[in-house]
Design a protein around this motif. Structure first.
Motif, PDB file in Angstrom:
ATOM      1  N   ALA A   7       0.858  -1.188   0.000  1.00  0.00           N
ATOM      2  CA  ALA A   7       0.000   0.000   0.000  1.00  0.00           C
ATOM      3  C   ALA A   7       0.894   1.237   0.000  1.00  0.00           C
ATOM      4  O   ALA A   7       0.981   1.987   0.981  1.00  0.00           O
ATOM      5  CB  ALA A   7      -0.928  -0.009   1.205  1.00  0.00           C
ATOM      6  N   SER A   8       1.584   1.434  -1.109  1.00  0.00           N
ATOM      7  CA  SER A   8       2.521   2.536  -1.229  1.00  0.00           C
ATOM      8  C   SER A   8       2.833   2.772  -2.698  1.00  0.00           C
ATOM      9  O   SER A   8       2.934   1.820  -3.473  1.00  0.00           O
ATOM     10  CB  SER A   8       3.819   2.200  -0.486  1.00  0.00           C
ATOM     11  OG  SER A   8       4.822   3.160  -0.753  1.00  0.00           O
ATOM     12  N   THR A   9       3.009   4.035  -3.052  1.00  0.00           N
ATOM     13  CA  THR A   9       3.406   4.360  -4.426  1.00  0.00           C
ATOM     14  C   THR A   9       4.889   4.709  -4.492  1.00  0.00           C
ATOM     15  O   THR A   9       5.367   5.220  -5.498  1.00  0.00           O
ATOM     16  CB  THR A   9       2.568   5.530  -4.968  1.00  0.00           C
ATOM     17  OG1 THR A   9       2.702   6.641  -4.076  1.00  0.00           O
ATOM     18  CG2 THR A   9       1.098   5.139  -5.093  1.00  0.00           C
ATOM     19  N   SER A  10       5.626   4.421  -3.427  1.00  0.00           N
ATOM     20  CA  SER A  10       7.054   4.724  -3.372  1.00  0.00           C
ATOM     21  C   SER A  10       7.829   3.855  -4.357  1.00  0.00           C
ATOM     22  O   SER A  10       7.838   2.624  -4.232  1.00  0.00           O
ATOM     23  CB  SER A  10       7.584   4.469  -1.958  1.00  0.00           C
ATOM     24  OG  SER A  10       8.985   4.327  -1.966  1.00  0.00           O
ATOM     25  N   ASN A  14       9.041  -0.240  -3.998  1.00  0.00           N
ATOM     26  CA  ASN A  14       8.711  -1.160  -5.081  1.00  0.00           C
ATOM     27  C   ASN A  14       9.967  -1.881  -5.572  1.00  0.00           C
ATOM     28  O   ASN A  14       9.985  -3.112  -5.696  1.00  0.00           O
ATOM     29  CB  ASN A  14       8.045  -0.374  -6.217  1.00  0.00           C
ATOM     30  CG  ASN A  14       7.406  -1.265  -7.246  1.00  0.00           C
ATOM     31  OD1 ASN A  14       7.973  -2.267  -7.648  1.00  0.00           O
ATOM     32  ND2 ASN A  14       6.228  -0.889  -7.698  1.00  0.00           N
ATOM     33  N   VAL A  26       0.752  -3.576  -6.152  1.00  0.00           N
ATOM     34  CA  VAL A  26       0.879  -2.242  -5.571  1.00  0.00           C
ATOM     35  C   VAL A  26      -0.462  -1.524  -5.656  1.00  0.00           C
ATOM     36  O   VAL A  26      -1.168  -1.639  -6.663  1.00  0.00           O
ATOM     37  CB  VAL A  26       1.958  -1.423  -6.315  1.00  0.00           C
ATOM     38  CG1 VAL A  26       2.019  -0.002  -5.780  1.00  0.00           C
ATOM     39  CG2 VAL A  26       3.319  -2.088  -6.205  1.00  0.00           C
ATOM     40  N   ALA A  27      -0.802  -0.800  -4.590  1.00  0.00           N
ATOM     41  CA  ALA A  27      -2.017   0.022  -4.591  1.00  0.00           C
ATOM     42  C   ALA A  27      -1.719   1.337  -3.882  1.00  0.00           C
ATOM     43  O   ALA A  27      -0.959   1.367  -2.912  1.00  0.00           O
ATOM     44  CB  ALA A  27      -3.160  -0.701  -3.888  1.00  0.00           C
ATOM     45  N   SER A  28      -2.324   2.401  -4.365  1.00  0.00           N
ATOM     46  CA  SER A  28      -2.194   3.688  -3.695  1.00  0.00           C
ATOM     47  C   SER A  28      -3.176   3.716  -2.519  1.00  0.00           C
ATOM     48  O   SER A  28      -4.366   3.497  -2.707  1.00  0.00           O
ATOM     49  CB  SER A  28      -2.522   4.823  -4.672  1.00  0.00           C
ATOM     50  OG  SER A  28      -2.530   6.046  -3.984  1.00  0.00           O
ATOM     51  N   PRO A  29      -2.684   3.995  -1.307  1.00  0.00           N
ATOM     52  CA  PRO A  29      -3.582   3.957  -0.150  1.00  0.00           C
ATOM     53  C   PRO A  29      -4.538   5.143  -0.077  1.00  0.00           C
ATOM     54  O   PRO A  29      -5.583   5.055   0.574  1.00  0.00           O
ATOM     55  CB  PRO A  29      -2.623   3.958   1.040  1.00  0.00           C
ATOM     56  CG  PRO A  29      -1.365   4.565   0.529  1.00  0.00           C
ATOM     57  CD  PRO A  29      -1.288   4.231  -0.933  1.00  0.00           C
ATOM     58  N   GLY A  30      -4.199   6.252  -0.698  1.00  0.00           N
ATOM     59  CA  GLY A  30      -5.102   7.401  -0.695  1.00  0.00           C
ATOM     60  C   GLY A  30      -5.383   7.978   0.677  1.00  0.00           C
ATOM     61  O   GLY A  30      -6.483   8.453   0.945  1.00  0.00           O
ATOM     62  N   LYS A  56      -2.376   3.422   6.132  1.00  0.00           N
ATOM     63  CA  LYS A  56      -2.204   3.065   4.717  1.00  0.00           C
ATOM     64  C   LYS A  56      -2.587   1.605   4.472  1.00  0.00           C
ATOM     65  O   LYS A  56      -3.273   1.297   3.500  1.00  0.00           O
ATOM     66  CB  LYS A  56      -0.758   3.315   4.287  1.00  0.00           C
ATOM     67  CG  LYS A  56      -0.386   4.775   4.254  1.00  0.00           C
ATOM     68  CD  LYS A  56       1.106   4.952   3.999  1.00  0.00           C
ATOM     69  CE  LYS A  56       1.512   6.413   4.102  1.00  0.00           C
ATOM     70  NZ  LYS A  56       2.964   6.604   3.903  1.00  0.00           N
ATOM     71  N   VAL A  60      -6.639   0.043   2.231  1.00  0.00           N
ATOM     72  CA  VAL A  60      -6.695  -0.682   0.955  1.00  0.00           C
ATOM     73  C   VAL A  60      -7.495  -1.972   1.117  1.00  0.00           C
ATOM     74  O   VAL A  60      -7.182  -2.796   1.984  1.00  0.00           O
ATOM     75  CB  VAL A  60      -5.265  -1.006   0.459  1.00  0.00           C
ATOM     76  CG1 VAL A  60      -5.310  -1.813  -0.819  1.00  0.00           C
ATOM     77  CG2 VAL A  60      -4.477   0.281   0.250  1.00  0.00           C
TER      78      VAL A  60
END
Length: 196
Positions: A7-10, A14, A26-30, A56, A60
């Motif tokens: 749950a990270s776009t880093s 990744n 991968v998912a963006s937690p928002g 985070k 998700v």
């Protein structure tokens, strides 16, 4: 094979999991981090990073293990997150050069099947090179330090400005593989089942 969702776009996290041989999505937690921090007012870097990592992971929806992470630098008695603005990043580097701080990474692993979650915070001491004003300005101009905790990376351009560390390298990247293995085990899964 156990399924893992980051749950990270880093990009750094990744790449780290990919290089560690793990199969994951991968998912963006928002999560609105600033709003959450303002509401819950964590007092220490440990509280802050664990709070955000948990938020985070739990934000998700998934049918797998969901990993949330967050990092912050503790320097000069202050908790420093992402600087966002070039002026802030440059000012931080002028304070940090030739000094050291502690980078904290919070980890929260949520098992969507059972609803259980476990967390861990890791810390590593980071020693910064004594950069000139010109070097700081050129580094900040690359944009790299603007969107990372503490205004530096160890696995990118900023790696040349980290003289040494005391602790876990992966904590400084933003995700301790040792902590992840421990959390997976704590939830009753086999870490090796995450391998591709």
């Amino acid at each position: 094979m156990t399924k893992l969702l980051l749950a990270s776009t880093s990009p750094a996290r990744n790449v780290l999991l990919t290089n560690a041989g793990l199969a994951f999505d991968v998912a963006s937690p928002g999560v609105d981090e600033e709003e959450l921090v303002a509401k819950l007012n964590p007092q220490t870097p440990q509280e802050l990073t664990l709070l955000l990592a948990r938020a985070k992971a739990e934000a998700v929806a998934s049918d797998s293990l969901v990993l949330g992470c967050d990092s912050a630098l503790f320097f000069g008695g202050e908790i420093l997150g992402k600087p966002h603005e070039p002026e802030v990043a440059a000012a931080r580097w002028r304070q940090m050069r030739g000094q050291w701080g502690e980078l904290y990474s919070g980890h929260w692993l949520h098992d969507s099947q059972t609803g259980q979650g476990v967390g861990r915070v890791t810390a590593t001491k980071v020693f910064f090179a004594n950069l000139t004003d010109q070097q700081i300005d050129r580094y900040v101009a690359t944009g790299e330090p603007l969107k990372v905790a503490g205004a530096f990376t160890i696995d990118g351009l900023g790696g040349a400005f980290i003289e040494r560390i005391e602790g876990d390298y992966h904590t400084v990247v933003g995700l301790s593989l040792v902590a992840l293995r421990e959390l997976v085990t704590e939830l009753g899964h086999d870490y090796l089942s995450l391998w591709r």
